[in-house]
Design an enzyme around this catalytic site. Structure first.
Site, PDB file in Angstrom:
ATOM      1  N   LYS A  73      32.997  21.751   8.721  1.00 29.65           N
ATOM      2  CA  LYS A  73      33.020  21.494   7.279  1.00 29.65           C
ATOM      3  C   LYS A  73      32.246  20.209   6.971  1.00 29.65           C
ATOM      4  O   LYS A  73      32.346  19.231   7.712  1.00 29.65           O
ATOM      5  CB  LYS A  73      34.477  21.370   6.824  1.00 29.65           C
ATOM      6  CG  LYS A  73      34.693  21.219   5.338  1.00 29.65           C
ATOM      7  CD  LYS A  73      36.198  21.192   5.012  1.00 29.65           C
ATOM      8  CE  LYS A  73      36.457  21.025   3.525  1.00 29.65           C
ATOM      9  NZ  LYS A  73      37.905  20.975   3.201  1.00 29.65           N
ATOM     10  N   SER A 148      39.464  24.251  -0.291  1.00 28.13           N
ATOM     11  CA  SER A 148      38.114  23.760  -0.342  1.00 28.13           C
ATOM     12  C   SER A 148      37.278  24.103   0.880  1.00 28.13           C
ATOM     13  O   SER A 148      36.047  23.996   0.835  1.00 28.13           O
ATOM     14  CB  SER A 148      38.122  22.244  -0.533  1.00 28.13           C
ATOM     15  OG  SER A 148      38.692  21.609   0.597  1.00 28.13           O
ATOM     16  N   SER A 172      43.754  23.454   1.823  1.00 23.04           N
ATOM     17  CA  SER A 172      42.340  23.796   1.980  1.00 23.04           C
ATOM     18  C   SER A 172      41.939  24.467   3.290  1.00 23.04           C
ATOM     19  O   SER A 172      40.814  24.956   3.396  1.00 23.04           O
ATOM     20  CB  SER A 172      41.479  22.559   1.792  1.00 23.04           C
ATOM     21  OG  SER A 172      41.305  22.337   0.425  1.00 23.04           O
TER      22      SER A 172
END
Ligand code: GLN
Length: 483
Positions: A73, A148, A172
Protein backbone atom coordinates in the site's frame (compact mmCIF):
# COMPACT_ATOMS: atom_id res chain seq x y z
CA UNK A 1 -2.68 -26.66 -14.65
CA UNK A 2 -3.13 -23.29 -13.00
CA UNK A 3 -0.92 -20.46 -14.15
CA UNK A 4 1.59 -19.04 -11.67
CA UNK A 5 -0.34 -15.83 -10.99
CA UNK A 6 -3.35 -17.87 -9.90
CA UNK A 7 -1.50 -19.74 -7.15
CA UNK A 8 -1.47 -18.86 -3.46
CA UNK A 9 1.67 -17.91 -1.59
CA UNK A 10 1.80 -21.35 0.03
CA UNK A 11 1.43 -23.10 -3.35
CA UNK A 12 4.15 -20.94 -4.89
CA UNK A 13 6.49 -21.67 -1.98
CA UNK A 14 5.93 -25.37 -2.64
CA UNK A 15 6.94 -24.94 -6.30
CA UNK A 16 9.94 -22.78 -5.39
CA UNK A 17 11.34 -25.23 -2.86
CA UNK A 18 10.80 -28.10 -5.32
CA UNK A 19 12.71 -25.96 -7.89
CA UNK A 20 9.75 -26.15 -10.27
CA UNK A 21 9.69 -22.39 -10.71
CA UNK A 22 11.82 -19.35 -9.92
CA UNK A 23 11.12 -15.91 -8.43
CA UNK A 24 11.77 -14.37 -11.85
CA UNK A 25 9.14 -16.59 -13.48
CA UNK A 26 6.66 -15.62 -10.77
CA UNK A 27 7.36 -11.90 -11.25
CA UNK A 28 7.01 -12.29 -15.04
CA UNK A 29 3.69 -14.09 -14.63
CA UNK A 30 2.42 -11.33 -12.36
CA UNK A 31 3.66 -8.61 -14.72
CA UNK A 32 1.74 -10.18 -17.63
CA UNK A 33 -1.35 -10.42 -15.51
CA UNK A 34 -0.99 -6.75 -14.52
CA UNK A 35 -0.63 -5.82 -18.20
CA UNK A 36 -3.76 -7.78 -19.02
CA UNK A 37 -6.13 -6.68 -16.26
CA UNK A 38 -4.85 -3.58 -14.49
CA UNK A 39 -6.01 -1.22 -17.24
CA UNK A 40 -9.55 -2.12 -16.19
CA UNK A 41 -8.92 -2.40 -12.41
CA UNK A 42 -6.35 0.41 -11.94
CA UNK A 43 -5.17 -0.85 -8.56
CA UNK A 44 -1.44 -0.15 -8.89
CA UNK A 45 -0.14 3.41 -8.71
CA UNK A 46 3.41 2.22 -9.40
CA UNK A 47 4.71 -1.12 -10.65
CA UNK A 48 8.33 -1.93 -11.46
CA UNK A 49 8.97 -5.63 -12.17
CA UNK A 50 12.51 -4.93 -13.43
CA UNK A 51 13.76 -3.74 -10.06
CA UNK A 52 11.94 -6.62 -8.30
CA UNK A 53 13.70 -9.09 -10.60
CA UNK A 54 17.07 -7.63 -9.64
CA UNK A 55 16.24 -8.22 -5.99
CA UNK A 56 14.92 -11.69 -6.79
CA UNK A 57 18.28 -12.74 -8.13
CA UNK A 58 19.79 -12.34 -4.65
CA UNK A 59 17.01 -13.88 -2.59
CA UNK A 60 17.51 -16.91 -0.32
CA UNK A 61 14.82 -19.42 -1.31
CA UNK A 62 15.15 -21.37 1.92
CA UNK A 63 13.58 -18.48 3.89
CA UNK A 64 9.86 -18.72 4.81
CA UNK A 65 8.76 -16.18 2.16
CA UNK A 66 11.78 -16.72 -0.08
CA UNK A 67 11.08 -15.45 -3.63
CA UNK A 68 7.53 -14.23 -2.99
CA UNK A 69 6.62 -10.77 -4.37
CA UNK A 70 4.33 -8.71 -2.11
CA UNK A 71 2.41 -5.59 -3.20
CA UNK A 72 2.60 -2.65 -0.78
CA UNK A 73 0.00 0.00 0.00
CA UNK A 74 1.26 3.47 -0.95
CA UNK A 75 1.37 4.50 2.75
CA UNK A 76 4.30 2.26 3.79
CA UNK A 77 7.88 3.35 3.05
CA UNK A 78 9.87 1.08 0.71
CA UNK A 79 13.33 2.50 0.14
CA UNK A 80 13.73 3.99 -3.33
CA UNK A 81 10.03 3.75 -4.27
CA UNK A 82 7.50 6.54 -4.29
CA UNK A 83 5.46 6.85 -1.09
CA UNK A 84 2.65 9.30 -1.85
CA UNK A 85 -0.31 8.06 0.23
CA UNK A 86 -2.27 8.72 -2.98
CA UNK A 87 -1.97 12.45 -2.22
CA UNK A 88 -0.84 15.34 -4.39
CA UNK A 89 0.95 16.81 -1.40
CA UNK A 90 3.46 13.93 -1.47
CA UNK A 91 3.77 13.87 -5.24
CA UNK A 92 7.38 13.20 -6.15
CA UNK A 93 8.35 11.96 -2.69
CA UNK A 94 10.65 8.92 -2.65
CA UNK A 95 11.08 6.88 0.53
CA UNK A 96 14.64 7.20 1.88
CA UNK A 97 14.34 4.09 4.08
CA UNK A 98 12.41 0.84 4.56
CA UNK A 99 9.59 0.60 7.09
CA UNK A 100 10.27 -2.03 9.76
CA UNK A 101 7.53 -4.25 8.27
CA UNK A 102 9.29 -4.05 4.88
CA UNK A 103 12.64 -4.93 6.44
CA UNK A 104 10.94 -7.86 8.12
CA UNK A 105 9.43 -9.01 4.81
CA UNK A 106 12.83 -8.77 3.15
CA UNK A 107 14.50 -10.73 5.97
CA UNK A 108 11.93 -13.47 5.39
CA UNK A 109 12.88 -13.51 1.68
CA UNK A 110 9.91 -11.57 0.25
CA UNK A 111 10.29 -8.96 -2.49
CA UNK A 112 8.23 -5.74 -2.40
CA UNK A 113 6.61 -5.32 -5.82
CA UNK A 114 4.42 -2.37 -6.72
CA UNK A 115 2.55 0.32 -4.82
CA UNK A 116 -1.21 0.00 -4.45
CA UNK A 117 -3.82 2.72 -4.65
CA UNK A 118 -5.66 3.91 -1.56
CA UNK A 119 -7.85 6.67 -0.21
CA UNK A 120 -5.69 9.76 0.31
CA UNK A 121 -3.82 9.32 3.62
CA UNK A 122 -5.99 6.22 4.25
CA UNK A 123 -9.07 8.36 4.85
CA UNK A 124 -12.03 6.68 3.24
CA UNK A 125 -13.86 3.43 2.58
CA UNK A 126 -13.95 3.22 -1.20
CA UNK A 127 -10.51 4.30 -2.55
CA UNK A 128 -12.39 7.08 -4.38
CA UNK A 129 -10.50 9.63 -2.25
CA UNK A 130 -7.25 8.82 -4.10
CA UNK A 131 -5.84 11.90 -5.81
CA UNK A 132 -4.47 9.66 -8.58
CA UNK A 133 -7.04 7.24 -9.97
CA UNK A 134 -10.24 5.28 -9.36
CA UNK A 135 -9.77 1.58 -8.57
CA UNK A 136 -12.49 -0.86 -9.50
CA UNK A 137 -13.78 -3.99 -7.79
CA UNK A 138 -12.61 -7.09 -9.72
CA UNK A 139 -16.00 -8.77 -9.14
CA UNK A 140 -17.90 -5.90 -10.78
CA UNK A 141 -15.91 -3.07 -12.30
CA UNK A 142 -18.78 -0.61 -11.87
CA UNK A 143 -18.27 -0.89 -8.11
CA UNK A 144 -15.77 0.23 -5.47
CA UNK A 145 -13.18 -2.18 -4.07
CA UNK A 146 -13.64 -0.80 -0.53
CA UNK A 147 -11.02 1.25 1.24
CA UNK A 148 -8.80 2.59 2.25
CA UNK A 149 -6.59 -0.37 1.21
CA UNK A 150 -8.73 -0.86 -1.92
CA UNK A 151 -5.74 -1.22 -4.24
CA UNK A 152 -4.20 -3.95 -2.09
CA UNK A 153 -7.52 -5.84 -1.92
CA UNK A 154 -8.13 -5.51 -5.65
CA UNK A 155 -4.66 -6.70 -6.75
CA UNK A 156 -4.95 -9.81 -4.57
CA UNK A 157 -8.51 -10.59 -5.73
CA UNK A 158 -7.67 -9.96 -9.40
CA UNK A 159 -4.61 -12.24 -9.18
CA UNK A 160 -2.34 -9.27 -9.92
CA UNK A 161 -0.40 -10.00 -6.71
CA UNK A 162 0.25 -13.03 -4.55
CA UNK A 163 -0.30 -11.04 -1.37
CA UNK A 164 -0.26 -7.44 -0.19
CA UNK A 165 0.25 -5.28 2.87
CA UNK A 166 -2.50 -2.90 3.92
CA UNK A 167 -3.10 -0.65 6.90
CA UNK A 168 -6.16 -0.55 9.13
CA UNK A 169 -7.15 2.43 11.28
CA UNK A 170 -10.90 1.82 11.34
CA UNK A 171 -11.36 -1.13 9.01
CA UNK A 172 -9.15 -0.38 6.03
CA UNK A 173 -7.78 -3.92 5.77
CA UNK A 174 -10.91 -5.88 6.72
CA UNK A 175 -13.54 -3.87 4.83
CA UNK A 176 -11.87 -3.98 1.37
CA UNK A 177 -10.90 -7.63 2.01
CA UNK A 178 -14.59 -8.39 2.59
CA UNK A 179 -15.76 -6.45 -0.47
CA UNK A 180 -13.15 -8.08 -2.74
CA UNK A 181 -13.53 -11.64 -1.39
CA UNK A 182 -10.08 -12.11 0.18
CA UNK A 183 -8.54 -12.57 3.64
CA UNK A 184 -7.42 -9.50 5.63
CA UNK A 185 -5.90 -9.48 9.11
CA UNK A 186 -5.66 -6.44 11.37
CA UNK A 187 -3.25 -7.41 14.12
CA UNK A 188 -3.52 -6.27 17.75
CA UNK A 189 -2.46 -2.63 18.19
CA UNK A 190 1.31 -2.64 18.77
CA UNK A 191 1.87 -6.12 17.33
CA UNK A 192 3.34 -4.95 13.99
CA UNK A 193 5.70 -1.97 14.03
CA UNK A 194 4.30 1.29 12.66
CA UNK A 195 7.78 2.65 11.96
CA UNK A 196 7.75 3.73 8.32
CA UNK A 197 3.95 3.70 8.05
CA UNK A 198 2.83 7.27 7.29
CA UNK A 199 0.71 8.13 10.34
CA UNK A 200 -3.02 8.79 10.02
CA UNK A 201 -4.26 8.19 13.59
CA UNK A 202 -1.32 6.89 15.57
CA UNK A 203 -3.29 5.25 18.38
CA UNK A 204 -5.36 3.21 15.88
CA UNK A 205 -3.12 2.42 12.89
CA UNK A 206 -1.90 -1.15 12.26
CA UNK A 207 -0.25 -2.82 9.27
CA UNK A 208 -1.44 -6.29 8.25
CA UNK A 209 -1.55 -8.91 5.48
CA UNK A 210 -4.12 -9.18 2.68
CA UNK A 211 -4.04 -12.58 1.00
CA UNK A 212 -6.11 -15.19 -0.80
CA UNK A 213 -5.89 -17.81 1.95
CA UNK A 214 -5.73 -17.92 5.72
CA UNK A 215 -2.46 -19.83 5.73
CA UNK A 216 -0.88 -17.12 3.54
CA UNK A 217 -2.05 -14.47 6.01
CA UNK A 218 -0.51 -16.47 8.87
CA UNK A 219 2.83 -16.67 7.05
CA UNK A 220 3.00 -12.94 6.40
CA UNK A 221 1.77 -12.08 9.88
CA UNK A 222 4.48 -14.25 11.39
CA UNK A 223 7.12 -12.47 9.32
CA UNK A 224 6.08 -8.91 10.20
CA UNK A 225 4.92 -9.23 13.84
CA UNK A 226 7.26 -8.51 16.72
CA UNK A 227 8.86 -5.87 18.87
CA UNK A 228 10.58 -2.85 17.34
CA UNK A 229 12.50 -0.26 19.34
CA UNK A 230 11.86 2.30 16.61
CA UNK A 231 8.12 2.30 17.46
CA UNK A 232 7.45 3.33 21.06
CA UNK A 233 4.00 1.70 20.98
CA UNK A 234 5.34 -1.63 19.76
CA UNK A 235 4.58 -4.45 22.21
CA UNK A 236 7.49 -6.28 23.74
CA UNK A 237 5.81 -9.66 24.11
CA UNK A 238 6.72 -12.84 22.22
CA UNK A 239 4.67 -13.62 19.10
CA UNK A 240 2.95 -16.99 19.20
CA UNK A 241 3.63 -18.89 15.96
CA UNK A 242 0.16 -19.29 14.41
CA UNK A 243 1.18 -22.00 11.94
CA UNK A 244 1.40 -25.10 14.18
CA UNK A 245 -2.06 -24.22 15.56
CA UNK A 246 -3.77 -23.75 12.19
CA UNK A 247 -4.80 -27.36 11.76
CA UNK A 248 -5.84 -28.04 15.34
CA UNK A 249 -9.53 -27.49 14.63
CA UNK A 250 -12.12 -25.60 16.64
CA UNK A 251 -13.83 -28.31 18.64
CA UNK A 252 -15.15 -26.77 21.88
CA UNK A 253 -14.25 -23.24 20.80
CA UNK A 254 -16.59 -20.61 22.30
CA UNK A 255 -17.82 -18.22 19.61
CA UNK A 256 -19.67 -15.05 20.65
CA UNK A 257 -22.33 -13.39 18.50
CA UNK A 258 -22.71 -9.76 19.57
CA UNK A 259 -26.37 -8.85 19.33
CA UNK A 260 -25.47 -5.24 18.45
CA UNK A 261 -23.89 -6.48 15.18
CA UNK A 262 -27.00 -8.18 13.86
CA UNK A 263 -29.22 -5.16 13.40
CA UNK A 264 -31.82 -3.80 11.01
CA UNK A 265 -30.28 -2.36 7.88
CA UNK A 266 -27.90 -5.19 7.09
CA UNK A 267 -28.23 -6.42 3.50
CA UNK A 268 -30.27 -9.66 3.75
CA UNK A 269 -27.80 -11.61 1.57
CA UNK A 270 -24.95 -10.52 3.86
CA UNK A 271 -26.81 -11.56 6.98
CA UNK A 272 -27.70 -14.93 5.45
CA UNK A 273 -24.10 -15.69 4.42
CA UNK A 274 -22.82 -14.75 7.89
CA UNK A 275 -25.52 -16.79 9.67
CA UNK A 276 -24.70 -19.78 7.45
CA UNK A 277 -21.04 -19.34 8.33
CA UNK A 278 -21.89 -19.43 12.03
CA UNK A 279 -23.84 -22.68 11.51
CA UNK A 280 -20.76 -24.04 9.77
CA UNK A 281 -18.58 -23.10 12.76
CA UNK A 282 -21.08 -24.89 14.99
CA UNK A 283 -20.94 -28.01 12.85
CA UNK A 284 -17.16 -27.93 13.23
CA UNK A 285 -17.59 -28.22 16.99
CA UNK A 286 -17.81 -24.58 18.13
CA UNK A 287 -20.26 -23.53 20.85
CA UNK A 288 -22.26 -20.43 19.94
CA UNK A 289 -23.07 -17.86 22.65
CA UNK A 290 -25.02 -14.65 22.29
CA UNK A 291 -23.07 -11.77 23.84
CA UNK A 292 -23.50 -8.03 24.19
CA UNK A 293 -21.10 -5.19 23.43
CA UNK A 294 -23.32 -2.41 24.77
CA UNK A 295 -21.22 0.59 23.72
CA UNK A 296 -21.08 -0.42 20.04
CA UNK A 297 -23.49 2.33 18.98
CA UNK A 298 -20.98 5.00 20.02
CA UNK A 299 -18.05 3.57 18.08
CA UNK A 300 -18.41 5.53 14.82
CA UNK A 301 -18.85 8.90 16.59
CA UNK A 302 -15.96 8.20 18.97
CA UNK A 303 -13.72 7.17 16.09
CA UNK A 304 -14.41 10.31 14.06
CA UNK A 305 -13.35 12.46 17.00
CA UNK A 306 -10.21 10.55 17.96
CA UNK A 307 -9.05 9.71 14.42
CA UNK A 308 -9.54 13.26 13.13
CA UNK A 309 -7.86 14.79 16.20
CA UNK A 310 -4.79 12.62 15.68
CA UNK A 311 -4.84 13.19 11.92
CA UNK A 312 -4.91 16.97 12.33
CA UNK A 313 -1.70 16.75 14.38
CA UNK A 314 -0.02 14.13 12.18
CA UNK A 315 -0.71 15.96 8.92
CA UNK A 316 0.70 19.26 10.20
CA UNK A 317 4.11 18.14 8.95
CA UNK A 318 3.02 18.40 5.30
CA UNK A 319 3.64 22.09 4.77
CA UNK A 320 5.79 22.25 1.65
CA UNK A 321 9.06 22.48 3.58
CA UNK A 322 10.32 18.92 3.85
CA UNK A 323 8.26 16.67 1.60
CA UNK A 324 6.66 16.55 -1.81
CA UNK A 325 4.63 19.39 -3.26
CA UNK A 326 5.37 23.09 -2.64
CA UNK A 327 3.32 25.90 -4.13
CA UNK A 328 5.13 28.28 -6.45
CA UNK A 329 2.71 31.10 -5.76
CA UNK A 330 3.59 32.54 -2.38
CA UNK A 331 5.22 35.75 -1.23
CA UNK A 332 5.70 34.80 2.40
CA UNK A 333 6.37 31.70 4.48
CA UNK A 334 2.86 31.67 5.95
CA UNK A 335 1.33 32.01 2.51
CA UNK A 336 3.55 29.18 1.29
CA UNK A 337 2.26 26.85 4.03
CA UNK A 338 -1.34 27.77 3.39
CA UNK A 339 -1.25 27.50 -0.39
CA UNK A 340 0.74 24.29 -0.38
CA UNK A 341 -1.85 22.67 1.87
CA UNK A 342 -4.72 24.15 -0.10
CA UNK A 343 -3.31 22.76 -3.36
CA UNK A 344 -1.99 19.49 -1.96
CA UNK A 345 -4.80 18.02 0.15
CA UNK A 346 -8.08 16.69 -1.23
CA UNK A 347 -11.53 17.54 0.19
CA UNK A 348 -11.86 14.57 2.59
CA UNK A 349 -8.43 15.18 4.11
CA UNK A 350 -9.27 18.87 4.58
CA UNK A 351 -12.58 17.93 6.18
CA UNK A 352 -10.77 15.70 8.68
CA UNK A 353 -8.09 18.26 9.50
CA UNK A 354 -10.74 20.91 10.16
CA UNK A 355 -12.84 18.55 12.29
CA UNK A 356 -9.80 17.32 14.21
CA UNK A 357 -8.55 20.84 14.88
CA UNK A 358 -12.00 21.81 16.11
CA UNK A 359 -12.37 18.93 18.60
CA UNK A 360 -8.93 19.70 20.04
CA UNK A 361 -9.44 23.43 20.32
CA UNK A 362 -9.72 25.09 23.72
CA UNK A 363 -13.29 25.11 24.94
CA UNK A 364 -14.21 22.01 22.91
CA UNK A 365 -11.45 19.67 24.00
CA UNK A 366 -13.31 18.46 27.12
CA UNK A 367 -16.67 18.23 25.42
CA UNK A 368 -15.42 16.19 22.46
CA UNK A 369 -11.92 14.79 22.63
CA UNK A 370 -11.77 13.97 26.33
CA UNK A 371 -15.26 12.51 26.30
CA UNK A 372 -14.43 10.38 23.25
CA UNK A 373 -11.40 9.00 25.09
CA UNK A 374 -13.66 7.98 27.98
CA UNK A 375 -16.10 6.25 25.64
CA UNK A 376 -13.16 4.52 24.00
CA UNK A 377 -12.28 2.99 27.38
CA UNK A 378 -15.86 1.74 27.76
CA UNK A 379 -15.72 0.16 24.29
CA UNK A 380 -12.48 -1.60 25.15
CA UNK A 381 -13.96 -2.84 28.44
CA UNK A 382 -16.94 -4.36 26.58
CA UNK A 383 -14.53 -6.50 24.58
CA UNK A 384 -12.28 -7.46 27.48
CA UNK A 385 -15.35 -8.59 29.41
CA UNK A 386 -16.69 -10.53 26.40
CA UNK A 387 -13.39 -12.36 26.01
CA UNK A 388 -13.79 -13.72 29.55
CA UNK A 389 -16.77 -15.70 28.20
CA UNK A 390 -15.84 -16.47 24.59
CA UNK A 391 -12.67 -17.24 22.61
CA UNK A 392 -13.62 -15.38 19.43
CA UNK A 393 -16.40 -13.07 18.28
CA UNK A 394 -18.08 -13.62 14.89
CA UNK A 395 -20.11 -11.01 12.97
CA UNK A 396 -20.39 -9.42 9.52
CA UNK A 397 -17.38 -7.35 8.40
CA UNK A 398 -19.63 -4.84 6.61
CA UNK A 399 -23.37 -4.16 6.55
CA UNK A 400 -23.51 -4.42 2.74
CA UNK A 401 -21.59 -5.58 -0.32
CA UNK A 402 -19.54 -3.34 -2.64
CA UNK A 403 -21.47 -0.24 -3.65
CA UNK A 404 -21.42 1.53 -7.00
CA UNK A 405 -18.68 4.00 -7.84
CA UNK A 406 -19.91 7.47 -6.93
CA UNK A 407 -22.85 6.18 -4.91
CA UNK A 408 -21.68 7.62 -1.57
CA UNK A 409 -19.17 10.28 -2.56
CA UNK A 410 -21.58 13.15 -1.87
CA UNK A 411 -22.60 11.84 1.54
CA UNK A 412 -19.62 11.51 3.91
CA UNK A 413 -21.84 10.22 6.73
CA UNK A 414 -23.11 7.29 4.61
CA UNK A 415 -19.50 6.56 3.71
CA UNK A 416 -18.47 6.61 7.39
CA UNK A 417 -21.22 4.10 8.21
CA UNK A 418 -19.64 1.53 5.86
CA UNK A 419 -17.19 0.90 8.75
CA UNK A 420 -19.74 0.49 11.49
CA UNK A 421 -18.64 -3.10 12.27
CA UNK A 422 -14.88 -2.66 11.94
CA UNK A 423 -14.14 0.54 13.89
CA UNK A 424 -14.66 -0.76 17.44
CA UNK A 425 -11.77 -3.24 17.11
CA UNK A 426 -9.35 -0.37 16.43
CA UNK A 427 -10.68 1.69 19.33
CA UNK A 428 -10.31 -1.36 21.60
CA UNK A 429 -6.88 -2.29 20.18
CA UNK A 430 -7.90 -5.93 19.67
CA UNK A 431 -7.21 -8.07 16.58
CA UNK A 432 -9.65 -8.77 13.76
CA UNK A 433 -9.80 -10.76 10.54
CA UNK A 434 -12.15 -10.86 7.57
CA UNK A 435 -12.49 -13.89 5.31
CA UNK A 436 -14.80 -14.80 2.43
CA UNK A 437 -18.04 -16.50 3.53
CA UNK A 438 -20.16 -16.52 0.39
CA UNK A 439 -21.93 -14.13 -1.94
CA UNK A 440 -24.93 -11.83 -1.92
CA UNK A 441 -26.91 -11.04 -5.05
CA UNK A 442 -29.19 -8.45 -3.48
CA UNK A 443 -27.69 -5.61 -5.50
CA UNK A 444 -28.21 -7.43 -8.78
CA UNK A 445 -24.56 -8.42 -8.98
CA UNK A 446 -22.98 -11.50 -7.36
CA UNK A 447 -20.67 -9.95 -4.78
CA UNK A 448 -18.47 -11.38 -2.01
CA UNK A 449 -19.43 -11.25 1.67
CA UNK A 450 -16.94 -11.15 4.55
CA UNK A 451 -17.15 -12.93 7.89
CA UNK A 452 -15.39 -10.93 10.59
CA UNK A 453 -13.70 -12.70 13.50
CA UNK A 454 -12.52 -10.59 16.42
CA UNK A 455 -9.99 -11.84 18.95
CA UNK A 456 -8.61 -10.86 22.34
CA UNK A 457 -5.42 -8.76 22.39
CA UNK A 458 -2.47 -10.79 21.02
CA UNK A 459 -4.70 -13.74 20.08
CA UNK A 460 -4.11 -13.63 16.30
CA UNK A 461 -3.35 -17.36 16.42
CA UNK A 462 -6.92 -18.05 17.61
CA UNK A 463 -8.38 -15.95 14.78
CA UNK A 464 -6.25 -17.66 12.16
CA UNK A 465 -7.04 -21.13 13.49
CA UNK A 466 -10.80 -20.45 13.48
CA UNK A 467 -10.62 -18.91 10.02
CA UNK A 468 -8.58 -21.80 8.68
CA UNK A 469 -11.03 -24.42 9.94
CA UNK A 470 -13.90 -22.53 8.31
CA UNK A 471 -12.05 -21.91 5.04
CA UNK A 472 -11.05 -25.56 4.64
CA UNK A 473 -14.62 -26.71 5.30
CA UNK A 474 -16.17 -24.33 2.77
CA UNK A 475 -13.71 -23.37 0.04
CA UNK A 476 -15.09 -19.88 -0.78
CA UNK A 477 -11.51 -18.67 -1.26
CA UNK A 478 -11.27 -20.75 -4.44
CA UNK A 479 -13.81 -18.56 -6.27
CA UNK A 480 -12.16 -16.20 -8.74
CA UNK A 481 -13.63 -13.07 -10.31
CA UNK A 482 -14.18 -13.45 -14.06
CA UNK A 483 -12.01 -10.80 -15.68
N1 GLN B 1 -12.86 4.25 6.50
C1 GLN B 1 -12.31 4.69 7.75
C2 GLN B 1 -11.91 6.13 7.63
O1 GLN B 1 -12.25 6.70 6.65
C3 GLN B 1 -11.14 3.83 8.13
C4 GLN B 1 -9.94 4.10 7.34
C5 GLN B 1 -8.77 3.26 7.73
O2 GLN B 1 -8.90 2.23 8.40
N2 GLN B 1 -7.59 3.73 7.35
O3 GLN B 1 -11.28 6.71 8.45
Amino acid sequence: MSQLHELSLTELRGLLTAKKTSPTEIIDAIASRVDAVDPSIRAYVYFDPASAKKQAAKVDLSLPLGGIPVAIKDVINVKGDQCCCASKILDGYTAPYDATSIRALRSAGAIPLGRTNMDEFAMGSSTENSAFQITRNPWDTTRIPGGSSGGSAAVVAAREAVAALGSDTGGSIRQPAALCGIVGLKPTYGRVSRYGLVAFASSLDQIGPMTRTVEDAALIFKAIAGHDEADSTSLNTPVEDPLPLLRTGINGLRVGLPKEYFIKGIEPGVEKAVRDAIKQLESLGAEIHEISLPHTEFAVATYYIIATAEASANLARFDGVRYGHRTNQADSLIEMYGRTREEGFGPEVKRRIILGTYVLSSGYYDAYYLRAQKVRTLIRRDFIKAFEEVDVIACPTTPGTAFKLGEKTNDPLQMYLADIFTIAANLAGICGLSLPCGFSEDSGSRLPVGLQLLGAPLDEAMLLRTAYAYEQATGWHKETPAL
